[in-house]
Design a protein around this motif. Structure first.
Motif, mmCIF file in Angstrom:
data_model
loop_
_atom_site.group_PDB
_atom_site.id
_atom_site.type_symbol
_atom_site.label_atom_id
_atom_site.label_comp_id
_atom_site.label_asym_id
_atom_site.label_seq_id
_atom_site.Cartn_x
_atom_site.Cartn_y
_atom_site.Cartn_z
ATOM 1 N N LYS A 78 -4.991 11.758 -17.257
ATOM 2 C CA LYS A 78 -5.682 12.447 -18.080
ATOM 3 C C LYS A 78 -7.070 13.069 -17.145
ATOM 4 C CE LYS A 78 -3.444 12.111 -21.808
ATOM 5 N NZ LYS A 78 -3.787 11.558 -23.335
ATOM 6 N N GLN A 79 -7.719 14.024 -17.870
ATOM 7 C CA GLN A 79 -9.166 14.707 -17.281
ATOM 8 C C GLN A 79 -9.937 14.454 -18.424
ATOM 9 O OE1 GLN A 79 -6.441 16.930 -17.297
ATOM 10 N NE2 GLN A 79 -5.744 15.774 -15.573
ATOM 11 N N VAL A 80 -11.225 14.352 -18.031
ATOM 12 C CA VAL A 80 -12.287 14.335 -18.890
ATOM 13 C C VAL A 80 -13.467 15.001 -18.411
ATOM 14 C CG1 VAL A 80 -13.958 12.969 -20.541
ATOM 15 C CG2 VAL A 80 -11.584 11.979 -20.071
ATOM 16 N N ILE A 81 -13.884 15.794 -19.199
ATOM 17 C CA ILE A 81 -15.200 16.554 -18.831
ATOM 18 C C ILE A 81 -16.369 16.333 -19.505
ATOM 19 C CG2 ILE A 81 -16.024 18.907 -18.579
ATOM 20 C CD1 ILE A 81 -13.098 20.116 -18.451
ATOM 21 N N ILE A 82 -17.415 16.174 -18.606
ATOM 22 C CA ILE A 82 -18.956 15.830 -19.297
ATOM 23 C C ILE A 82 -19.852 16.739 -18.980
ATOM 24 C CG2 ILE A 82 -20.483 14.034 -19.442
ATOM 25 C CD1 ILE A 82 -18.718 11.810 -18.258
ATOM 26 N N ASN A 83 -20.168 17.744 -19.946
ATOM 27 C CA ASN A 83 -21.322 18.679 -19.584
ATOM 28 C C ASN A 83 -22.801 18.110 -19.641
ATOM 29 O OD1 ASN A 83 -19.777 21.052 -19.305
ATOM 30 N ND2 ASN A 83 -18.949 20.583 -21.631
ATOM 31 N N LEU A 84 -23.609 18.859 -18.698
ATOM 32 C CA LEU A 84 -24.842 17.884 -18.654
ATOM 33 C C LEU A 84 -26.014 19.274 -18.644
ATOM 34 C CD1 LEU A 84 -26.752 15.613 -18.288
ATOM 35 C CD2 LEU A 84 -26.631 15.971 -15.798
ATOM 36 N N ARG A 85 -26.896 19.419 -19.656
ATOM 37 C CA ARG A 85 -28.038 20.259 -19.639
ATOM 38 C C ARG A 85 -29.185 19.880 -19.190
ATOM 39 N NH1 ARG A 85 -24.641 20.322 -24.216
ATOM 40 N NH2 ARG A 85 -26.487 19.274 -25.527
ATOM 41 N N PRO A 86 -30.313 20.680 -18.851
ATOM 42 C CA PRO A 86 -31.487 19.945 -18.688
ATOM 43 C C PRO A 86 -32.041 19.381 -19.893
ATOM 44 C CG PRO A 86 -31.213 22.380 -17.675
ATOM 45 C CD PRO A 86 -29.967 21.874 -18.344
ATOM 46 N N GLU A 87 -31.950 19.807 -20.856
ATOM 47 C CA GLU A 87 -32.245 19.175 -22.101
ATOM 48 C C GLU A 87 -31.823 17.935 -22.434
ATOM 49 O OE1 GLU A 87 -29.671 22.455 -23.690
ATOM 50 O OE2 GLU A 87 -31.017 22.469 -22.191
ATOM 51 N N ASP A 88 -30.983 17.495 -21.962
ATOM 52 C CA ASP A 88 -30.330 16.052 -22.041
ATOM 53 C C ASP A 88 -31.051 15.261 -21.384
ATOM 54 O OD1 ASP A 88 -28.142 17.272 -23.463
ATOM 55 O OD2 ASP A 88 -26.845 17.451 -21.710
ATOM 56 N N LEU A 89 -31.934 15.509 -20.339
ATOM 57 C CA LEU A 89 -32.671 14.544 -19.371
ATOM 58 C C LEU A 89 -34.085 14.577 -19.943
ATOM 59 C CD1 LEU A 89 -31.643 15.926 -15.924
ATOM 60 C CD2 LEU A 89 -30.652 14.182 -17.274
ATOM 61 N N ASP A 90 -34.600 13.397 -19.789
ATOM 62 C CA ASP A 90 -35.907 13.050 -20.098
ATOM 63 C C ASP A 90 -36.906 13.546 -19.032
ATOM 64 O OD1 ASP A 90 -38.115 11.709 -21.187
ATOM 65 O OD2 ASP A 90 -37.410 9.690 -21.087
ATOM 66 N N PHE A 91 -36.970 14.948 -18.963
ATOM 67 C CA PHE A 91 -37.850 15.529 -17.908
ATOM 68 C C PHE A 91 -39.239 15.301 -18.227
ATOM 69 C CE2 PHE A 91 -34.324 18.756 -16.563
ATOM 70 C CZ PHE A 91 -34.375 18.513 -15.283
ATOM 71 N N ASN A 92 -39.612 15.167 -19.395
ATOM 72 C CA ASN A 92 -41.021 15.222 -19.764
ATOM 73 C C ASN A 92 -41.544 13.815 -19.182
ATOM 74 O OD1 ASN A 92 -41.237 17.459 -21.335
ATOM 75 N ND2 ASN A 92 -40.837 16.471 -23.135
ATOM 76 N N ASN A 93 -40.642 12.853 -18.979
ATOM 77 C CA ASN A 93 -41.091 11.459 -18.267
ATOM 78 C C ASN A 93 -40.923 11.477 -17.111
ATOM 79 O OD1 ASN A 93 -42.497 10.135 -20.636
ATOM 80 N ND2 ASN A 93 -40.480 10.180 -21.715
ATOM 81 N N GLY A 94 -40.340 12.473 -16.434
ATOM 82 C CA GLY A 94 -40.093 12.491 -14.946
ATOM 83 C C GLY A 94 -38.783 12.214 -14.487
ATOM 84 N N TYR A 95 -37.881 12.185 -15.423
ATOM 85 C CA TYR A 95 -36.388 11.839 -15.041
ATOM 86 C C TYR A 95 -35.779 13.291 -14.535
ATOM 87 C CZ TYR A 95 -36.665 7.408 -16.798
ATOM 88 O OH TYR A 95 -37.039 5.862 -16.953
ATOM 89 N N ARG A 96 -35.462 13.400 -13.548
ATOM 90 C CA ARG A 96 -34.769 14.672 -12.954
ATOM 91 C C ARG A 96 -33.403 14.399 -11.920
ATOM 92 N NH1 ARG A 96 -39.106 16.622 -8.256
ATOM 93 N NH2 ARG A 96 -37.512 16.770 -6.836
ATOM 94 N N PHE A 97 -33.167 13.336 -11.738
ATOM 95 C CA PHE A 97 -32.111 12.907 -10.941
ATOM 96 C C PHE A 97 -31.057 12.306 -11.704
ATOM 97 C CE2 PHE A 97 -35.754 12.924 -8.037
ATOM 98 C CZ PHE A 97 -35.328 13.894 -6.796
ATOM 99 N N VAL A 98 -29.931 12.671 -11.504
ATOM 100 C CA VAL A 98 -28.585 12.080 -12.012
ATOM 101 C C VAL A 98 -27.462 11.625 -11.451
ATOM 102 C CG1 VAL A 98 -28.821 13.533 -14.183
ATOM 103 C CG2 VAL A 98 -27.266 14.238 -12.379
ATOM 104 N N ARG A 99 -26.841 10.660 -11.681
ATOM 105 C CA ARG A 99 -25.637 10.520 -10.769
ATOM 106 C C ARG A 99 -24.380 9.969 -11.943
ATOM 107 N NH1 ARG A 99 -26.639 4.504 -8.382
ATOM 108 N NH2 ARG A 99 -26.610 3.247 -10.296
ATOM 109 N N LEU A 100 -23.110 10.356 -11.533
ATOM 110 C CA LEU A 100 -21.916 9.939 -12.533
ATOM 111 C C LEU A 100 -21.618 8.467 -12.042
ATOM 112 C CD1 LEU A 100 -19.831 10.881 -14.550
ATOM 113 C CD2 LEU A 100 -18.623 11.476 -12.440
ATOM 114 N N SER A 101 -21.424 7.936 -12.939
ATOM 115 C CA SER A 101 -20.993 6.496 -13.060
ATOM 116 C C SER A 101 -19.876 6.049 -13.766
ATOM 117 C CB SER A 101 -22.124 5.428 -13.715
ATOM 118 O OG SER A 101 -21.707 4.313 -13.877
ATOM 119 N N LEU A 102 -18.774 5.559 -13.008
ATOM 120 C CA LEU A 102 -17.455 5.255 -13.497
ATOM 121 C C LEU A 102 -17.046 3.923 -13.271
ATOM 122 C CD1 LEU A 102 -16.950 8.246 -13.065
ATOM 123 C CD2 LEU A 102 -14.559 7.707 -12.425
#
Length: 150
Positions: free
Chosen positions: A90-114
């Motif tokens: 199977k495949q699973v797709i995860i979408n990520l938009r800027p508004e999903d991140l806590d940019f206001n508190n300085g969060y701008r880096f992401v990583r995928l965790s499995l």
């Protein structure tokens, strides 16, 4: 949308988890700076799940490229894959938009965790950057991208 552009000009491979039979445990991509992207998408793939195995995936956010103050990105965890035979291949797709991140508190880096639990399972994943803020997307491809054929 510019139909004259190659897809590689608007979509970049930002990170990859190469296909592997992953024993129980967690694997992560490197940290990705999202200030350069309007959107991102993870494509998680599973092959054969081990007996009673489970597979989870989610995006994690941080304040810097070393994972400072890391925390989950709300709403990005997949529904756990649990059934060998049913959830195999199977495949699973995860979408990520800027508004999903806590940019206001300085969060701008992401990583995928499995995370694989209970028994080894075949997994792989790609994190794709869409719509680069500056220049062509393929200028930011991961170093593991060997070739782009136009």
């Amino acid at each position: 949308m510019n139909a004259n552009l190659n897809a590689s000009a608007v979509v970049a491979v930002l990170a990859a988890l190469d296909p592997v039979s992953q024993a129980a445990g967690t694997v992560n991509t490197g940290w990705i700076d999202m200030q350069n992207w309007f959107r991102a998408m993870a494509v998680v793939q599973v092959g054969a799940l081990g007996a009673s195995a489970t597979v989870d995936a989610k995006f994690v956010q941080a304040k810097d490229g070393s994972g400072g103050s890391a925390k989950d990105v709300p709403g990005t965890a997949i529904t756990q894959l649990t059934k060998a035979g049913t959830d195999d291949n199977k495949q699973v797709i995860i979408n990520l938009r800027p508004e999903d991140l806590d940019f206001n508190n300085g969060y701008r880096f992401v990583r995928l965790s499995l995370t694989v639990a209970t028994a080894a399972s075949l997994i792989s994943a790609l994190v794709l950057g869409l719509d680069a803020r500056y220049g062509a997307a393929n200028m930011s491809d991961a170093t593991t991208v060997d070739e782009i054929v136009n």
